[in-house]
Every structure is written in structure tokens, then in C-alpha cells.
Design an enzyme around this catalytic site. Structure first.
Site, mmCIF file in Angstrom:
data_model
loop_
_atom_site.group_PDB
_atom_site.id
_atom_site.type_symbol
_atom_site.label_atom_id
_atom_site.label_comp_id
_atom_site.label_asym_id
_atom_site.label_seq_id
_atom_site.Cartn_x
_atom_site.Cartn_y
_atom_site.Cartn_z
ATOM 1 C CB SER A 1 -0.864 -0.021 1.267
ATOM 2 O OG SER A 1 -1.442 1.235 1.503
ATOM 3 C CE1 TYR A 49 -4.017 -2.794 5.462
ATOM 4 C CE2 TYR A 49 -3.478 -0.494 5.035
ATOM 5 C CZ TYR A 49 -3.789 -1.752 4.570
ATOM 6 O OH TYR A 49 -3.863 -1.992 3.218
ATOM 7 C CE LYS A 102 -1.665 -4.583 3.295
ATOM 8 N NZ LYS A 102 -1.958 -5.853 2.632
HETATM 9 P P1 NAD Z 1 -11.078 -6.924 0.789
HETATM 10 O O1 NAD Z 1 -11.317 -6.916 2.256
HETATM 11 O O2 NAD Z 1 -12.231 -6.707 -0.119
HETATM 12 O O3 NAD Z 1 -10.354 -8.285 0.370
HETATM 13 C C1 NAD Z 1 -9.506 -8.993 1.242
HETATM 14 C C2 NAD Z 1 -9.986 -10.440 1.280
HETATM 15 O O4 NAD Z 1 -9.115 -11.186 2.149
HETATM 16 C C3 NAD Z 1 -11.401 -10.576 1.820
HETATM 17 O O5 NAD Z 1 -12.168 -11.332 0.905
HETATM 18 C C4 NAD Z 1 -11.227 -11.301 3.152
HETATM 19 O O6 NAD Z 1 -12.327 -12.156 3.434
HETATM 20 C C5 NAD Z 1 -9.936 -12.066 2.918
HETATM 21 N N1 NAD Z 1 -9.177 -12.385 4.133
HETATM 22 C C6 NAD Z 1 -8.810 -11.535 5.134
HETATM 23 N N2 NAD Z 1 -8.116 -12.208 6.069
HETATM 24 C C7 NAD Z 1 -8.027 -13.491 5.657
HETATM 25 C C8 NAD Z 1 -7.439 -14.682 6.200
HETATM 26 N N3 NAD Z 1 -6.817 -14.681 7.384
HETATM 27 N N4 NAD Z 1 -7.542 -15.825 5.498
HETATM 28 C C9 NAD Z 1 -8.185 -15.864 4.316
HETATM 29 N N5 NAD Z 1 -8.767 -14.783 3.752
HETATM 30 C C10 NAD Z 1 -8.689 -13.605 4.418
HETATM 31 O O7 NAD Z 1 -9.927 -5.839 0.505
HETATM 32 P P2 NAD Z 1 -9.365 -5.280 -0.879
HETATM 33 O O8 NAD Z 1 -9.709 -3.842 -0.955
HETATM 34 O O9 NAD Z 1 -9.733 -6.181 -1.998
HETATM 35 O O10 NAD Z 1 -7.811 -5.368 -0.570
HETATM 36 C C11 NAD Z 1 -7.021 -6.468 -0.989
HETATM 37 C C12 NAD Z 1 -5.602 -6.269 -0.481
HETATM 38 O O11 NAD Z 1 -5.093 -5.038 -0.966
HETATM 39 C C13 NAD Z 1 -5.493 -6.211 1.044
HETATM 40 O O12 NAD Z 1 -4.312 -6.875 1.432
HETATM 41 C C14 NAD Z 1 -5.388 -4.740 1.321
HETATM 42 O O13 NAD Z 1 -4.689 -4.464 2.515
HETATM 43 C C15 NAD Z 1 -4.612 -4.249 0.109
HETATM 44 N N6 NAD Z 1 -4.831 -2.818 -0.194
HETATM 45 C C16 NAD Z 1 -6.093 -2.344 -0.352
HETATM 46 C C17 NAD Z 1 -6.297 -0.987 -0.588
HETATM 47 C C18 NAD Z 1 -7.687 -0.424 -0.732
HETATM 48 O O14 NAD Z 1 -7.842 0.794 -0.591
HETATM 49 N N7 NAD Z 1 -8.702 -1.224 -1.042
HETATM 50 C C19 NAD Z 1 -5.203 -0.112 -0.684
HETATM 51 C C20 NAD Z 1 -3.917 -0.635 -0.539
HETATM 52 C C21 NAD Z 1 -3.742 -1.999 -0.295
HETATM 53 N N1 UFG Z 2 -12.896 11.139 3.106
HETATM 54 C C1 UFG Z 2 -13.944 11.974 3.455
HETATM 55 N N2 UFG Z 2 -15.083 11.412 3.920
HETATM 56 C C2 UFG Z 2 -15.256 10.070 4.064
HETATM 57 C C3 UFG Z 2 -14.182 9.215 3.701
HETATM 58 C C4 UFG Z 2 -13.017 9.801 3.246
HETATM 59 O O1 UFG Z 2 -13.831 13.195 3.360
HETATM 60 O O2 UFG Z 2 -16.322 9.621 4.506
HETATM 61 C C5 UFG Z 2 -11.659 11.726 2.566
HETATM 62 C C6 UFG Z 2 -10.421 11.449 3.402
HETATM 63 O O3 UFG Z 2 -10.270 12.419 4.408
HETATM 64 C C7 UFG Z 2 -9.321 11.465 2.338
HETATM 65 C C8 UFG Z 2 -10.007 10.950 1.085
HETATM 66 O O4 UFG Z 2 -11.411 11.131 1.313
HETATM 67 O O5 UFG Z 2 -8.918 12.801 2.108
HETATM 68 C C9 UFG Z 2 -9.749 9.479 0.815
HETATM 69 O O6 UFG Z 2 -10.052 8.725 1.983
HETATM 70 P P1 UFG Z 2 -10.216 7.133 1.949
HETATM 71 O O7 UFG Z 2 -10.619 6.705 3.318
HETATM 72 O O8 UFG Z 2 -11.080 6.730 0.815
HETATM 73 O O9 UFG Z 2 -8.752 6.638 1.601
HETATM 74 P P2 UFG Z 2 -7.381 6.904 2.356
HETATM 75 O O10 UFG Z 2 -6.525 7.634 1.389
HETATM 76 O O11 UFG Z 2 -7.569 7.484 3.679
HETATM 77 O O12 UFG Z 2 -6.891 5.406 2.648
HETATM 78 C C10 UFG Z 2 -6.546 4.509 1.608
HETATM 79 C C11 UFG Z 2 -6.837 3.064 2.042
HETATM 80 C C12 UFG Z 2 -5.951 2.673 3.190
HETATM 81 C C13 UFG Z 2 -4.524 2.930 2.879
HETATM 82 C C14 UFG Z 2 -4.339 4.372 2.479
HETATM 83 C C15 UFG Z 2 -2.946 4.649 2.071
HETATM 84 O O13 UFG Z 2 -8.181 2.937 2.431
HETATM 85 O O14 UFG Z 2 -6.086 1.286 3.394
HETATM 86 O O15 UFG Z 2 -5.195 4.652 1.366
HETATM 87 O O16 UFG Z 2 -2.630 3.911 0.940
HETATM 88 F F1 UFG Z 2 -3.746 2.687 3.963
#
Ligand code: NAD
Ligand code: UFG
Length: 336
Positions: free
Chosen positions: A123, A147, A151
Site C-alpha cells: 500500500s 495496518y 504491510k
Molecule cells: P477486501 O477486504 O475486499 O479483500 C480482502 C480479502 O481477504 C477478503 O475477501 C477477506 O475475506 C480475505 N481475508 C482476510 N483475512 C483473511 C485470512 N486470514 N484468510 C483468508 N482470507 C482472508 O480488501 P481489498 O480492498 O480487496 O484489498 C485487498 C488487499 O489489498 C489487502 O491486502 C489490502 O490491505 C490491500 N490494499 C487495499 C487498498 C484499498 O484501498 N482497497 C489499498 C492498498 C492496499
Molecule cells: N474522506 C472523506 N469522507 C469520508 C471518507 C473519506 O472526506 O467519509 C476523505 C479522506 O479524508 C481522504 C479521502 O477522502 O482525504 C480518501 O479517503 P479514503 O478513506 O477513501 O482513503 P485513504 O486515502 O484514507 O486510505 C486509503 C486506504 C488505506 C490505505 C491508504 C494509504 O483505504 O487502506 O489509502 O494507501 F492505507
């Protein structure tokens, strides 16, 4: 065959579609803690292809072993993990155990079966709060919440494994802010409870599930005072994984790539574009800043373009239009 851990989740399900469309055999491991099997039924519907699903927790070593013993796995794309920053502050042990502990089990089983090629979901959060945007892969890393520390620890564990055994090939992908949905409208983001993230919150206000978007701060030092992020369409992000997979088929060691667009949009840009595409206004109000939020960051995406041939092509309008199609067709997500 590619094993997709967390394949029922948001990014995982979209990546399964791209893998199947590209002709890969896949199998999915997920404990469904933050997803449901219906997402995988939809993946099958979109692609017209079948695959095996194992409802297994990464904390269950024997369960993972069974998946490897029953399939000829060559590559792993490792999405499975917990991802809510606030929850990780409240329950750090749960996050370290699930994300780090689960990954260690996975890596132990991979070692046992001599599967040494993995793509890992990292991330942009690993760049911490001191680095200037745009974030480039060579910047020092520092996580600022549990979190993010999971990572960063997993990145280090993977680098240490490679140092101990050069047979491994590992891609660490640092995602920026994934949004949007598949253009079919059949799969998309379906958070449990009240969304933490901006785009699902907007989309639930749009369909009347939530009343009003709270914009966290309008006094940041940004173009309009609201936070700026690099939003990337989830299908572009999924395609980035196929490019990374191609890369680690060669002997590359550990490679690190940002997956973003390089373009920063503010919260108001997101709300205004969503409203424009939707054709009606989104109700919002300004509230205090959210603790832990940064004012502005976005990727330097040039390394992925240079070395993977990856460039995100979908626009902000595409991200909004696809989210709208998914949310309008599935007002309550996969639960109907
Ligand atoms: P998500 O929660 O939709 O998908 C993660 C999946 O992993 C889920 O289906 C959950 O059931 C499964 N899971 C969690 N723990 C588990 C375990 N112990 N065993 C088996 N399955 C398990 O999230 P996503 O948005 O698809 O994110 C996927 C990956 O990308 C994650 O590792 C997340 O940290 C990373 N990531 C996401 C974002 C974002 O903003 N969505 C940003 C940066 C990194
Ligand atoms: N925001 C609002 N209102 C909301 C939600 C978000 O104003 O209800 C704003 C936040 O303050 C931020 C922007 O929208 O300025 C984006 O916020 P998100 O929560 O959508 O995303 P973040 O950038 O905070 O976080 C994301 C992922 C995290 C990851 C992070 C850094 O959700 O898992 O990016 O990569 F750690």
C-alpha cells in the site's frame, strides 16, 4: 495455475476476472471474513469459466497445505488481509496475527511445495507521513499505524526470504486508492457496515442508503482545502497484477512498483464528478479532519510504466460511471 488469496474480496475478484480472461487457471482461497462467495459466482458469470474455491483461513496451516496438495500452483497473488486503518489501531494484535501471521503460514507452505513466485498487495501507506508527493519507490518507508506496519513488515519478510534464497521472485505492489467496479456492474466494492472510504460512502449516499457525506476537513493546504489522493480504477489495478505476474516469470528477485495514475484528485473533485455522471447532486457537509489523514499524495507511476508496460487508462468519469452501475444494480451489495 495461480492461487489468489483474498480472491473473493474487492480487488481480488476483479483480478480473478482479468486472470481468467487472459487464459490463466486459478483457484481462490478466502475465509470470507470481509466478502461473500456470491462475488465468485459473479466472476464465473462474467468470464464463463469455472474454478475451485477453498474457504480457508490463512491462520490454518493445514488448510493452506491442502490447497497446495490438491492443485499444481505455480504463482500466488496474495490479497488476503484485513485493511481498515481505524480497526487496526483498536485491535493491533488481530491485525498482526491475521496479516503477518497469515502471510508467514502461506510462505511456509509455498516453501514446502517449492512455489517461489508471489505478487503481494502492499500500500502507499508504507511511505509514511514525511515523504513529499509524488511518491517514488526509492523513498524511505515508515508506517504510521498498525495496518501500515503489517504491510511494511510483510515487505521486509519477503525481502529477507529472497536474501536467504535467491530462487524466489517477488513483486511488491504499492496500491494508491482503488475505486470503481467492473463494467458489467456485476462485481464491485461491498464494504461491511458504514464505509470507511470515500467512494463507497459517496455511492451509498447516492442510492439513499446513507444520508450525507461527511467531508473530513476543508482547510488542508490543497487546491480546494480537501484531501487529495491518487484514485485508480480497480480494473486498471487488476491489470497491473497481470503485468507483475509476467515480470516475475523471469528471474527478477524482489521488485517494487507503485500502482497509481500519478494524478491527484480532491474530495470535492470526486463528489462533483460523481454528481455530474449521476445527474443529481450528492448531499455533503464539511466536518473536522479525520485523525491520521494526510493532506495530499499521489504516485510517481513511471517505474511501472517503464518496467511493466503498465499505465492506468480509465478516467475519473469511468471510475464514477462504473461505481454507479454497480451500486444502482446492487443497492445492498452482494447480500441482495
Ligand atoms: P477486501 O477486504 O475486499 O479483500 C480482502 C480479502 O481477504 C477478503 O475477501 C477477506 O475475506 C480475505 N481475508 C482476510 N483475512 C483473511 C485470512 N486470514 N484468510 C483468508 N482470507 C482472508 O480488501 P481489498 O480492498 O480487496 O484489498 C485487498 C488487499 O489489498 C489487502 O491486502 C489490502 O490491505 C490491500 N490494499 C487495499 C487498498 C484499498 O484501498 N482497497 C489499498 C492498498 C492496499
Ligand atoms: N474522506 C472523506 N469522507 C469520508 C471518507 C473519506 O472526506 O467519509 C476523505 C479522506 O479524508 C481522504 C479521502 O477522502 O482525504 C480518501 O479517503 P479514503 O478513506 O477513501 O482513503 P485513504 O486515502 O484514507 O486510505 C486509503 C486506504 C488505506 C490505505 C491508504 C494509504 O483505504 O487502506 O489509502 O494507501 F492505507
Amino acid at each position: 495455475m495461480v492461487l489468489v488469496t483474498g480472491g473473493a474480496g474487492y480487488i481480488g475478484s476483479h483480478t480473478c476476472v482479468e486472470l481468467l480472461n487472459a487464459g490463466y487457471d486459478i483457484c481462490v482461497l478466502d475465509n470470507l471474513s470481509n466478502s461473500c462467495e456470491e462475488a465468485l459466482n459473479r466472476v464465473k458469470k462474467i468470464t464463463g469459466k469455472d474454478f475451485k474455491f477453498y474457504k480457508v483461513d490463512l491462520l490454518d496451516y493445514e488448510g493452506i497445505d491442502k490447497v497446495f496438495s490438491e492443485n499444481k500452483i505455480e504463482f500466488v497473488i496474495h490479497f488476503a488481509g484485513l485493511k481498515a486503518v481505524g480497526e487496526s489501531v483498536a485491535k493491533p494484535l488481530m491485525y498482526f496475527e491475521n496479516n503477518v501471521g497469515g502471510t508467514i503460514n502461506l510462505l511456509k507452505v509455498m516453501t514446502k511445495y517449492n512455489v517461489k513466485k508471489i505478487v503481494f498487495s502492499s500500500s502507499a501507506t508504507v511511505y509514511g507521513d514525511k515523504s513529499p508527493a509524488p511518491y517514488v519507490e526509492t523513498l524511505p518507508c515508515a508506517a504510521i499505524n498498525p495496518y501500515g506496519r503489517t504491510k511494511l513488515m510483510i515487505e521486509k519478510i519477503l525481502q529477507d526470504i529472497y536474501a536467504s534464497d535467491n530462487d524466489w521472485d517477488i513483486a511488491l505492489l504499492r496500491y494508491f486508492n482503488p475505486v470503481g467496479a467492473h463494467s458489467s456492474g456485476l462485481i464491485g466494492e461491498d464494504p461491511n457496515g458504514i464505509p470507511n472510504n470515500l467512494m463507497p460512502y459517496i455511492s451509498q449516499v447516492a442510492v439513499g442508503r446513507l444520508e450525507c457525506l461527511n467531508i473530513f476537513g476543508n482547510d488542508y493546504d490543497t487546491k480546494d482545502g480537501t484531501g487529495v489522493r491518487d484514485y485508480i480504477h480497480v480494473v486498471d489495478l487488476a491489470i497491473g497484477h497481470l503485468k507483475a505476474l509476467d515480470k516475475i516469470k523471469n528471474k527478477v528477485g524482489v521488485v517494487i512498483y507503485n500502482l497509481g495514475t500519478g494524478q491527484g484528485y480532491s474530495v470535492l473533485d470526486m463528489v462533483n464528478t460523481y454528481s455530474k455522471v449521476l445527474g443529481r447532486p450528492i448531499n455533503y457537509k464539511f466536518v473536522d479532519r479525520r485523525p491520521g489523514d494526510l493532506a495530499e499524495y499521489y504516485a510517481d507511476p513511471s517505474k511501472a510504466e517503464r518496467e511493466l508496460g503498465f499505465k492506468a487508462t480509465r478516467t475519473l468519469e469511468d471510475m464514477c460511471r462504473d461505481t454507479i452501475r454497480w451500486q444502482e444494480g446492487n443497492k445492498n451489495g452482494y447480500r441482495g
